[in-house]
Motif scaffolding. Sequence first.
Motif, PDB file in Angstrom:
ATOM      1  N   VAL A 217      -4.285  -5.319  11.918  1.00 58.36           N
ATOM      2  CA  VAL A 217      -4.000  -4.125  11.121  1.00 58.36           C
ATOM      3  C   VAL A 217      -3.167  -3.131  11.934  1.00 58.36           C
ATOM      4  O   VAL A 217      -3.316  -1.917  11.804  1.00 58.36           O
ATOM      5  N   ILE A 218      -2.291  -3.661  12.788  1.00 64.32           N
ATOM      6  CA  ILE A 218      -1.349  -2.793  13.501  1.00 64.32           C
ATOM      7  C   ILE A 218      -0.507  -2.075  12.453  1.00 64.32           C
ATOM      8  O   ILE A 218       0.015  -2.703  11.526  1.00 64.32           O
ATOM      9  N   PRO A 219      -0.392  -0.760  12.543  1.00 63.96           N
ATOM     10  CA  PRO A 219       0.316  -0.012  11.489  1.00 63.96           C
ATOM     11  C   PRO A 219       1.731  -0.531  11.254  1.00 63.96           C
ATOM     12  O   PRO A 219       2.488  -0.792  12.185  1.00 63.96           O
ATOM     13  N   ASP A 220       2.072  -0.688   9.965  1.00 60.39           N
ATOM     14  CA  ASP A 220       3.391  -1.194   9.602  1.00 60.39           C
ATOM     15  C   ASP A 220       4.505  -0.342  10.189  1.00 60.39           C
ATOM     16  O   ASP A 220       5.556  -0.872  10.598  1.00 60.39           O
ATOM     17  N   GLU A 221       4.308   0.971  10.211  1.00 62.04           N
ATOM     18  CA  GLU A 221       5.344   1.855  10.742  1.00 62.04           C
ATOM     19  C   GLU A 221       5.696   1.485  12.177  1.00 62.04           C
ATOM     20  O   GLU A 221       6.877   1.386  12.540  1.00 62.04           O
ATOM     21  N   LEU A 222       4.679   1.269  13.016  1.00 60.99           N
ATOM     22  CA  LEU A 222       4.932   0.931  14.411  1.00 60.99           C
ATOM     23  C   LEU A 222       5.552  -0.461  14.531  1.00 60.99           C
ATOM     24  O   LEU A 222       6.418  -0.691  15.380  1.00 60.99           O
ATOM     25  N   ARG A 223       5.128  -1.388  13.683  1.00 60.11           N
ATOM     26  CA  ARG A 223       5.756  -2.718  13.677  1.00 60.11           C
ATOM     27  C   ARG A 223       7.250  -2.607  13.386  1.00 60.11           C
ATOM     28  O   ARG A 223       8.075  -3.274  14.031  1.00 60.11           O
TER      29      ARG A 223
END
Length: 290
Positions: free
Chosen positions: A271-277
């Motif tokens: 669940v690594i934030p999409d924004e940071l990905r």
Amino acid sequence: MATLKQQTPSSPQLVSEYRGKTVVFLEGETDVNLFRNYWFKHRLDKLDFTEPNAGIGCVGVVNNVSNFRRNGIAAFGLVDRDKLQADKNWDLAWETDDAVFSAARPYGKHVWITRYWEIESYLIEPRIIERHLCHTAKGRAPRSSAEVELECTAHAEALIPHAALNAAKRMHGEGACGDGQTSKFPSRNEVEVEWRRLKASEDISDEVWRDYLAAVPKVEAFADGDTPSQKLAGLLRCVNGKAMLHRIKTTHKLQGDPTFFLAEAILQQDVIPDELRHFVDDFCTTADIR
């Protein structure tokens, strides 16, 4: 590989060592640890996550990106949203439209700004928080997602006056409230009672109080959502993430720093934030040095 603190950006040796890798400057040691050792360790073949020279935080990020690019090294930077308040860029700091916010590049096209207040804010993922609380409570059964989301949202709402007062203090060059200053007050109402007490005792000046009252609706505007989850996501853009973690620790009597337990759980649960990905994907694919 040599560290950046050992060489100047103009060093030919440094330029040589960073050929083929993109340098990503982050504000501090915790940020680097989260990106390098947890969430994006699979990207280390392409990216070098590091602090700026001399460890001078967000200012160093901006300066180092510029210096490295001038010397032919592909470099990007990521700074926390709170830098906008520090720089008194109030219009962008209070911007609630994510598209408008993301399109603005006040520090140049190679420096991104997080939508959330700071990197620690991305640790506030209710399911992950609950996993940690269950673990520290010796394996108790988890609460429902709805219950945990309500609790996290209540903490964020209790930090609305904290965020507004910190903004007002910055307007007048005063130091911010501490991360733990609201933690013993369970609700927003109780925090506001405490702020009025500080005003009555003249610990808050008339000028700061006036700007605090003006800032409250600007913070509240981020909570414009139909569900607790939407309100929480909105408020994490303007309330202090470290203060949120402090409130959670105080409420549940946690010992120690949960930062890297939460980081590992976020990685394991994917669940690594999409924004940071998206940021990291851009860093990997946009290596031009113009």
